[in-house]
Scaffold this active site. Structure first.
Site, PDB file in Angstrom:
ATOM      1  CG  ASP A 188     -14.177  17.845  30.705  1.00 51.90           C
ATOM      2  OD1 ASP A 188     -15.116  17.280  31.286  1.00 51.90           O
ATOM      3  OD2 ASP A 188     -14.644  19.230  30.418  1.00 51.90           O
ATOM      4  CB  VAL A 189     -13.030  11.606  28.457  1.00 44.26           C
ATOM      5  CG1 VAL A 189     -13.612  10.739  27.488  1.00 44.26           C
ATOM      6  CG2 VAL A 189     -11.617  12.030  28.470  1.00 44.26           C
TER       7      VAL A 189
END
Length: 281
Positions: A188-189
């Site tokens: 979830d960058v």
């Protein structure tokens, strides 16, 4: 026991203040000002928040990689306490190179199959991770179709668009012919989950970990413009970015985070999914 009492039990010190922090789609987030030690972050929710899963993911990254993540002091479904990481905004071009070094190293941690030892979360959404030998099957069944069905159930997406996602799944092996080995990814960058401090990355927060083709992580960062071009240049030097990623596979992999956003928010993300799928169906 209140969060303040739990902190005192863990550290021997009671916080001098509990200040609200931005972010957190699960429960409320507070910064615990400590009298002498490093400040802490406190996430508070009900049992449905499943904050224990976030704590497990952070501990896993801390134990199995060099990725800087906040150290977890306590985690339960209702309460997560971890160290506060100081940050200073967007970060320099050199900080984006540092991010490439860190994620390239993370992606060297591989196993034999795709998935994870347990189901995780992306935001507040369940993320199933049964082990698969085949990446295309995993991506089709546990990412695209799982999310498409959830979006229809929630009333965020039409069944006709769901059927187009299914048709894309039947064609995936035309475009993903030689996936990379299963690598550990943060998952979830986006920009809010990368904490910069000048010329370096101070930490990564709010993971959604599993073992995947790491191209899905690169695609995610491109979708949300997380990094500057210096990041991709450095990552390519270290791990390589295979031909066809920018032209084709990036857009296929980004159907997944777009579906996540459809489930959470609906709205314009539905049309983005339609355009993304329509390119291949």
């Amino acid at each position: 026991m209140t969060p303040e009492q739990k902190i005192e039990q863990l550290t021997g010190r009671r916080p001098t203040a509990m200040e609200p922090l931005r972010g957190g789609c699960i429960g409320t987030v507070r910064r615990a000002r400590m009298p002498s030690e490093r400040d802490l972050v406190v996430k508070i929710g009900d049992a449905s928040a499943k904050l224990s899963i976030e704590g497990e993911m952070l501990r896993y990254l801390e134990e199995h990689s060099a990725l800087p993540v906040p150290h977890v002091l306590h985690s339960s479904d209702e309460l997560l306490i971890m160290e506060f990481i100081e940050s200073s905004g967007h970060g320099s071009s050199q900080a984006h190179v540092h991010a490439a070094n860190l994620l390239a190293e993370l992606h060297t941690h591989t196993v034999d199959r795709y998935g994870f030892d347990r189901d995780t979360l992306i935001g507040s959404l369940d993320q199933p991770n049964p082990w698969y030998d085949d990446w295309v099957d995993f991506f089709a069944e546990q990412r695209l179709m799982y999310l498409a069905d959830r979006c229809v159930e929630k009333g965020q997406m039409s069944s006709s668009l769901r059927d187009k996602v299914e048709r894309l799944c039947h064609r995936l092996d035309r475009y993903i012919d030689a996936p990379n080995p299963p690598a550990l990814i943060h998952g979830d960058v986006w920009g809010g989950n990368v904490l910069f401090d000048g010329d370096q990355v101070a930490g990564f927060v709010d993971p959604a970990v599993y073992y995947a083709d790491p191209e899905i992580e690169l695609a995610f960062t491109a979708l949300f413009s997380t990094f500057e071009q210096s990041f991709y240049d450095r990552y390519d030097e270290l791990n390589g970015i295979r031909d066809g990623f920018w032209e084709v596979r990036k857009d296929i992999y980004n159907v997944y985070p777009l579906l996540v956003h459809v489930w959470h928010f609906g709205g314009s993300y539905v049309s983005q999914v339609r355009r993304g799928v329509g390119r291949f169906v």
